[in-house]
Design a protein around this motif. Structure first.
Motif, PDB file in Angstrom:
ATOM      1  N   ASP A  15       0.821  -1.212   0.000  1.00  0.00           N
ATOM      2  CA  ASP A  15       0.000   0.000   0.000  1.00  0.00           C
ATOM      3  C   ASP A  15       0.852   1.258   0.000  1.00  0.00           C
ATOM      4  O   ASP A  15       0.537   2.230  -0.686  1.00  0.00           O
ATOM      5  CB  ASP A  15      -0.931   0.039   1.225  1.00  0.00           C
ATOM      6  CG  ASP A  15      -1.996  -1.045   1.209  1.00  0.00           C
ATOM      7  OD1 ASP A  15      -2.239  -1.621   0.136  1.00  0.00           O
ATOM      8  OD2 ASP A  15      -2.581  -1.291   2.269  1.00  0.00           O
ATOM      9  N   ASP A  16       1.930   1.251   0.771  1.00  0.00           N
ATOM     10  CA  ASP A  16       2.773   2.439   0.875  1.00  0.00           C
ATOM     11  C   ASP A  16       3.419   2.787  -0.461  1.00  0.00           C
ATOM     12  O   ASP A  16       3.464   3.952  -0.863  1.00  0.00           O
ATOM     13  CB  ASP A  16       3.837   2.260   1.953  1.00  0.00           C
ATOM     14  CG  ASP A  16       4.713   1.021   1.745  1.00  0.00           C
ATOM     15  OD1 ASP A  16       4.253   0.037   1.102  1.00  0.00           O
ATOM     16  OD2 ASP A  16       5.853   1.011   2.235  1.00  0.00           O
ATOM     17  N   VAL A  17       3.886   1.794  -1.171  1.00  0.00           N
ATOM     18  CA  VAL A  17       4.524   2.020  -2.464  1.00  0.00           C
ATOM     19  C   VAL A  17       3.481   2.448  -3.498  1.00  0.00           C
ATOM     20  O   VAL A  17       3.717   3.359  -4.294  1.00  0.00           O
ATOM     21  CB  VAL A  17       5.282   0.759  -2.941  1.00  0.00           C
ATOM     22  CG1 VAL A  17       5.862   0.959  -4.341  1.00  0.00           C
ATOM     23  CG2 VAL A  17       6.373   0.385  -1.952  1.00  0.00           C
ATOM     24  N   ILE A  18       2.322   1.836  -3.455  1.00  0.00           N
ATOM     25  CA  ILE A  18       1.247   2.206  -4.381  1.00  0.00           C
ATOM     26  C   ILE A  18       0.852   3.654  -4.171  1.00  0.00           C
ATOM     27  O   ILE A  18       0.741   4.424  -5.133  1.00  0.00           O
ATOM     28  CB  ILE A  18       0.034   1.275  -4.210  1.00  0.00           C
ATOM     29  CG1 ILE A  18       0.403  -0.141  -4.645  1.00  0.00           C
ATOM     30  CG2 ILE A  18      -1.170   1.799  -5.003  1.00  0.00           C
ATOM     31  CD1 ILE A  18      -0.564  -1.203  -4.212  1.00  0.00           C
ATOM     32  N   ARG A  19       0.664   4.049  -2.915  1.00  0.00           N
ATOM     33  CA  ARG A  19       0.303   5.443  -2.624  1.00  0.00           C
ATOM     34  C   ARG A  19       1.385   6.399  -3.123  1.00  0.00           C
ATOM     35  O   ARG A  19       1.086   7.441  -3.693  1.00  0.00           O
ATOM     36  CB  ARG A  19       0.071   5.636  -1.121  1.00  0.00           C
ATOM     37  CG  ARG A  19      -1.298   5.175  -0.665  1.00  0.00           C
ATOM     38  CD  ARG A  19      -1.613   5.671   0.740  1.00  0.00           C
ATOM     39  NE  ARG A  19      -0.632   5.237   1.726  1.00  0.00           N
ATOM     40  CZ  ARG A  19      -0.665   4.091   2.382  1.00  0.00           C
ATOM     41  NH1 ARG A  19      -1.655   3.257   2.175  1.00  0.00           N
ATOM     42  NH2 ARG A  19       0.274   3.782   3.249  1.00  0.00           N
ATOM     43  N   TYR A  20       2.639   6.035  -2.912  1.00  0.00           N
ATOM     44  CA  TYR A  20       3.744   6.875  -3.370  1.00  0.00           C
ATOM     45  C   TYR A  20       3.735   7.015  -4.892  1.00  0.00           C
ATOM     46  O   TYR A  20       3.812   8.122  -5.431  1.00  0.00           O
ATOM     47  CB  TYR A  20       5.092   6.316  -2.900  1.00  0.00           C
ATOM     48  CG  TYR A  20       6.252   7.084  -3.471  1.00  0.00           C
ATOM     49  CD1 TYR A  20       6.610   8.314  -2.933  1.00  0.00           C
ATOM     50  CD2 TYR A  20       6.955   6.604  -4.564  1.00  0.00           C
ATOM     51  CE1 TYR A  20       7.661   9.044  -3.475  1.00  0.00           C
ATOM     52  CE2 TYR A  20       8.004   7.320  -5.109  1.00  0.00           C
ATOM     53  CZ  TYR A  20       8.350   8.536  -4.559  1.00  0.00           C
ATOM     54  OH  TYR A  20       9.378   9.264  -5.108  1.00  0.00           O
ATOM     55  N   LEU A  21       3.642   5.893  -5.588  1.00  0.00           N
ATOM     56  CA  LEU A  21       3.665   5.922  -7.048  1.00  0.00           C
ATOM     57  C   LEU A  21       2.484   6.710  -7.610  1.00  0.00           C
ATOM     58  O   LEU A  21       2.639   7.499  -8.547  1.00  0.00           O
ATOM     59  CB  LEU A  21       3.669   4.497  -7.610  1.00  0.00           C
ATOM     60  CG  LEU A  21       4.941   3.690  -7.348  1.00  0.00           C
ATOM     61  CD1 LEU A  21       4.742   2.237  -7.747  1.00  0.00           C
ATOM     62  CD2 LEU A  21       6.130   4.299  -8.059  1.00  0.00           C
ATOM     63  N   VAL A  22       1.314   6.511  -7.021  1.00  0.00           N
ATOM     64  CA  VAL A  22       0.133   7.241  -7.474  1.00  0.00           C
ATOM     65  C   VAL A  22       0.292   8.734  -7.196  1.00  0.00           C
ATOM     66  O   VAL A  22      -0.055   9.573  -8.025  1.00  0.00           O
ATOM     67  CB  VAL A  22      -1.149   6.663  -6.826  1.00  0.00           C
ATOM     68  CG1 VAL A  22      -2.348   7.562  -7.057  1.00  0.00           C
ATOM     69  CG2 VAL A  22      -1.422   5.260  -7.366  1.00  0.00           C
ATOM     70  N   SER A  23       0.864   9.071  -6.039  1.00  0.00           N
ATOM     71  CA  SER A  23       1.068  10.488  -5.714  1.00  0.00           C
ATOM     72  C   SER A  23       2.044  11.155  -6.687  1.00  0.00           C
ATOM     73  O   SER A  23       1.979  12.360  -6.917  1.00  0.00           O
ATOM     74  CB  SER A  23       1.568  10.659  -4.278  1.00  0.00           C
ATOM     75  OG  SER A  23       2.933  10.316  -4.169  1.00  0.00           O
ATOM     76  N   LYS A  24       2.926  10.354  -7.260  1.00  0.00           N
ATOM     77  CA  LYS A  24       3.890  10.863  -8.248  1.00  0.00           C
ATOM     78  C   LYS A  24       3.345  10.744  -9.666  1.00  0.00           C
ATOM     79  O   LYS A  24       4.076  10.879 -10.638  1.00  0.00           O
ATOM     80  CB  LYS A  24       5.229  10.115  -8.136  1.00  0.00           C
ATOM     81  CG  LYS A  24       5.920  10.329  -6.807  1.00  0.00           C
ATOM     82  CD  LYS A  24       6.249  11.793  -6.629  1.00  0.00           C
ATOM     83  CE  LYS A  24       6.964  12.043  -5.322  1.00  0.00           C
ATOM     84  NZ  LYS A  24       7.213  13.462  -5.093  1.00  0.00           N
ATOM     85  N   ARG A  25       2.049  10.479  -9.763  1.00  0.00           N
ATOM     86  CA  ARG A  25       1.324  10.427 -11.030  1.00  0.00           C
ATOM     87  C   ARG A  25       1.748   9.255 -11.922  1.00  0.00           C
ATOM     88  O   ARG A  25       1.868   9.394 -13.154  1.00  0.00           O
ATOM     89  CB  ARG A  25       1.406  11.749 -11.765  1.00  0.00           C
ATOM     90  CG  ARG A  25       0.910  12.888 -10.862  1.00  0.00           C
ATOM     91  CD  ARG A  25       0.635  14.196 -11.467  1.00  0.00           C
ATOM     92  NE  ARG A  25      -0.237  14.284 -12.598  1.00  0.00           N
ATOM     93  CZ  ARG A  25      -1.575  14.278 -12.553  1.00  0.00           C
ATOM     94  NH1 ARG A  25      -2.199  14.109 -11.421  1.00  0.00           N
ATOM     95  NH2 ARG A  25      -2.273  14.441 -13.646  1.00  0.00           N
ATOM     96  N   ALA A  26       1.966   8.100 -11.305  1.00  0.00           N
ATOM     97  CA  ALA A  26       2.261   6.901 -12.084  1.00  0.00           C
ATOM     98  C   ALA A  26       1.088   6.620 -13.027  1.00  0.00           C
ATOM     99  O   ALA A  26      -0.070   6.854 -12.678  1.00  0.00           O
ATOM    100  CB  ALA A  26       2.476   5.704 -11.150  1.00  0.00           C
ATOM    101  N   ASN A  27       1.386   6.140 -14.199  1.00  0.00           N
ATOM    102  CA  ASN A  27       0.342   5.820 -15.167  1.00  0.00           C
ATOM    103  C   ASN A  27      -0.379   4.549 -14.734  1.00  0.00           C
ATOM    104  O   ASN A  27       0.164   3.450 -14.831  1.00  0.00           O
ATOM    105  CB  ASN A  27       0.959   5.634 -16.554  1.00  0.00           C
ATOM    106  CG  ASN A  27      -0.072   5.378 -17.618  1.00  0.00           C
ATOM    107  OD1 ASN A  27      -1.248   5.185 -17.341  1.00  0.00           O
ATOM    108  ND2 ASN A  27       0.377   5.382 -18.860  1.00  0.00           N
ATOM    109  N   VAL A  28      -1.612   4.713 -14.253  1.00  0.00           N
ATOM    110  CA  VAL A  28      -2.377   3.561 -13.758  1.00  0.00           C
ATOM    111  C   VAL A  28      -3.029   2.785 -14.897  1.00  0.00           C
ATOM    112  O   VAL A  28      -3.604   1.720 -14.670  1.00  0.00           O
ATOM    113  CB  VAL A  28      -3.450   3.982 -12.727  1.00  0.00           C
ATOM    114  CG1 VAL A  28      -2.815   4.610 -11.503  1.00  0.00           C
ATOM    115  CG2 VAL A  28      -4.464   4.928 -13.358  1.00  0.00           C
ATOM    116  N   ASN A  29      -2.934   3.310 -16.110  1.00  0.00           N
ATOM    117  CA  ASN A  29      -3.570   2.654 -17.252  1.00  0.00           C
ATOM    118  C   ASN A  29      -2.610   1.817 -18.083  1.00  0.00           C
ATOM    119  O   ASN A  29      -3.026   1.179 -19.043  1.00  0.00           O
ATOM    120  CB  ASN A  29      -4.237   3.712 -18.142  1.00  0.00           C
ATOM    121  CG  ASN A  29      -5.335   4.431 -17.402  1.00  0.00           C
ATOM    122  OD1 ASN A  29      -6.171   3.808 -16.761  1.00  0.00           O
ATOM    123  ND2 ASN A  29      -5.329   5.743 -17.451  1.00  0.00           N
TER     124      ASN A  29
END
Length: 64
Positions: A15-29
């Motif tokens: 969860d922590d890594v996912i939140r970090y990556l999403v906060s850095k605008r990782a491409n979820v698609n």
């Protein structure tokens, strides 16, 4: 097998890594070698927080 950091974090239920990556605008698609997004790789036992984080980012991404 093609996999990015977000896919790996989902599989490892980090969860922590996912939140970090999403906060850095990782491409979820982005899709992996099986043409699945990270959200599609979430299994039924995975925390709903992961799903919520990816969903909120997907909605933001689509609406931009």
């Amino acid at each position: 097998m093609r996999k990015n950091l977000l896919h790996a974090a989902v599989v490892l239920q980090r969860d922590d890594v996912i939140r970090y990556l999403v906060s850095k605008r990782a491409n979820v698609n982005i899709v992996n070698s099986k043409d699945k997004t990270a959200m599609q790789c979430i299994d039924e036992d995975t925390s709903s927080q992961i799903m919520q984080g990816l969903l909120s980012r997907s909605v933001l991404h689509v609406s931009l």
